[in-house]
Design an enzyme around this catalytic site. Sequence first.
Site, mmCIF file in Angstrom:
data_model
loop_
_atom_site.group_PDB
_atom_site.id
_atom_site.type_symbol
_atom_site.label_atom_id
_atom_site.label_comp_id
_atom_site.label_asym_id
_atom_site.label_seq_id
_atom_site.Cartn_x
_atom_site.Cartn_y
_atom_site.Cartn_z
ATOM 1 N N CYS B 205 -8.327 11.322 54.607
ATOM 2 C CA CYS B 205 -7.432 10.397 54.349
ATOM 3 C C CYS B 205 -6.866 10.785 55.681
ATOM 4 C CB CYS B 205 -7.065 10.808 53.214
ATOM 5 S SG CYS B 205 -4.822 9.975 53.529
ATOM 6 N N CYS B 208 -3.153 12.469 55.064
ATOM 7 C CA CYS B 208 -3.666 14.174 53.877
ATOM 8 C C CYS B 208 -4.133 14.843 53.656
ATOM 9 C CB CYS B 208 -2.817 14.283 52.489
ATOM 10 S SG CYS B 208 -3.692 13.113 51.089
ATOM 11 N N CYS B 227 -6.847 6.863 48.791
ATOM 12 C CA CYS B 227 -6.845 8.126 48.912
ATOM 13 C C CYS B 227 -5.761 8.413 46.883
ATOM 14 C CB CYS B 227 -5.751 9.295 49.886
ATOM 15 S SG CYS B 227 -5.097 10.537 49.192
ATOM 16 N N CYS B 230 -2.453 11.725 48.260
ATOM 17 C CA CYS B 230 -1.352 10.680 48.279
ATOM 18 C C CYS B 230 -1.173 9.731 48.193
ATOM 19 C CB CYS B 230 -1.193 11.314 50.091
ATOM 20 S SG CYS B 230 -1.939 10.366 50.682
ATOM 21 N N ASP B 355 -31.174 11.388 72.573
ATOM 22 C CA ASP B 355 -31.706 11.681 70.335
ATOM 23 C C ASP B 355 -31.240 10.976 69.920
ATOM 24 O OD1 ASP B 355 -31.194 13.475 69.012
ATOM 25 O OD2 ASP B 355 -29.248 13.786 69.034
#
Lengths: 235, 446
Positions: B205, B208, B227, B230, B355
């Site tokens: 989030c 928060c 979330c 919050c 990679d």
Amino acid sequence: MAKYYLRLAHLYGDLLNTYSDVGNIIALRYYAKQMNADIAVEVISIDNQFNPNDFDLALFGGGQDYEQLVVSRDLPNKKDGLARFINDNKPMLAICGGYQLLGHYYIGANGEKIPGLGILDHYTLSQDNNRFIGDITIKNPETGQEYHGFENHNGRTFLGKDEQPLGMVVTGHGNNGEDHTEGAIYKSTYCSYFHGPILTRNGEIAKTLLLRALKNKYPDADFSNQEALKVKPTF
Amino acid sequence: MSIRSSFAEFAGRSSYWFLHTFMHGGSSLPGKLTLKLDPNILQSFSQKYDLVIITGTNGKTLTTALSVRVLREKYDQVLTNPTGSNMEQGIVTTFITAPRAKKKGLAVLEVDEANVPIVCRYITPKAFVFTNIFRDQMDRYGEIYTTYKKILRGVKLAPKATIIANGDEQLFHSKDLPNPIIYYGFNHEHHPAFNAPANTDGLLCPKCQHILRYHMRTYAGLGDYFCPHCGFKRPELTYSVTKLDKLTPTNSTFEIDGHQYTIGIGGLYNIYNALAAYSLGRFMGVAPEQIKHAFESDERVFGRQEIINVDGKQVTIILVKNPVGLNQVLDMIETDPQPFSFAFLLNANYADGIDTSWIWDGNFEKLATHQIPQYMTGGERYKDITTRLTMAGIDNVWHEPDLTKVVDKIKQMPTKHVYILASYTAMLQLRKLLAEKEYIKKGGMD
């Protein structure tokens, strides 16, 4: 159903997932199957407790700066459990950010000092506008085994006196570009900057971790067949 | 336009004419030359065009192509840049080589994320379209947050421009901006709250720093997020996909706000691209019927997934370059009702990503649940991809490190449908071989 059953804690697996570390779990399961063992994986993240008695193996991967910072703030909640896990000689694989966070501190992208767990005695500095990037080969002086990986890190890690390197650099940069070491071994905790992911290219390390986990959990069992397992080269 | 700009534009146009006529090429060099003569050249086009910038990690090219088609339903002069010319030089070339217009035109440009602030410095766009932000294996140390910050540096220079953003991407809702914002997204399902798979990027989030949960997830971190800590959640959507009707590797039928559309391409991610083009179209006053016409009238716009006939085999070559794209492609080919064979050609040159770890984020385990009669691996890093398949439980694999032999092997595949996933340089090499054998036209890459 396999005869043996191991439980793996994927530490912050939903935050430290930038470098395909999940491949290490795939490799562990692949070799575990050949050793007659199943592995159950549980992600232990922020807001979760870590109880060392619940697990036989642990994987601690690397992530983006932002996520690693959030993880570092949560580490004090898990420090005691992780220290017990490591000091009980339980096998852990720590890669890149996870490796750095087991040590005393590392330096973040903006030059700030980010505290680690301090369970292992290394620390990590940064370098300006440079990263160690490329294929790397190292050799473990004790076993004579060669390991192949891909390194991609800004951090320069310096080992403490109780730690052995995972290997000495044959080609590439290693921990810090100075002392030719790469990675760290402390008890049964294996640390490295290797991507690839490390266990997919170096099955011998997977075998070592699994044998340790099996012997810890089943002290009276006979693992001579598992010890005799031939790891075929994959790289 | 200043004398300097006029001269620079003239020089660029001349060099383009020369290169195009005699050398059969030239997309960035004229722009480079023009920029040398007048570094501020882009500014001179701001009076001649209204600008729309389309940016994001995946889907820029098709979103741009579709948007142009949609906008041409209403506007006479719509200028755009060819694939791959999405950085400053290529954009300058696009402008200087455009037919001269009598009245103000509309430029719809695909712009590389890092080049958004560069373009915005000279031309204030009327609108931005944001597709998504994912980790690209090319430069994995560039983080998704850094990428978004680069785009925002451009947005800051255009605080009145309307942002048309993917509302299912939480990053696009993470900063408070003065701009008017229109969100688009998927609204076809609603489930009890669940977590995204752990191996998903960007699950924190932004308010928060707790782990986001979902009521609906389309792919990667995209979906109806919230979330639990919050209350941060997906914003209200202005335009949304309300139903998925039929998905195959070559066609997608779906509904936007209750109206059915079909596009001649597979893949859920391409429905997002169509939705983005739809949203831009609606913002620019194009009617839904006109958009439907634009989507369904000519399939050549979806050229990226052409099917190549190789002595009776129907071969689809798909570029893969990052984990999110790879998983979307695996999801897509799974929708083929016909049996198929599967090949993966992997190189690790700079343009492929040096990679190869990212292949481990691909969910190849799901392929093992299908009855795929034959697999093949190839390219310089065939060992890496072979190991990936082996550890996914797949063992009927031909290994062909030598790409020149791949075409013959394709002909020996036991199924009519063959999917070939390839990293960038492996794809170019294979296409060259297919062109030499005249299965495709030479230089057929856009």
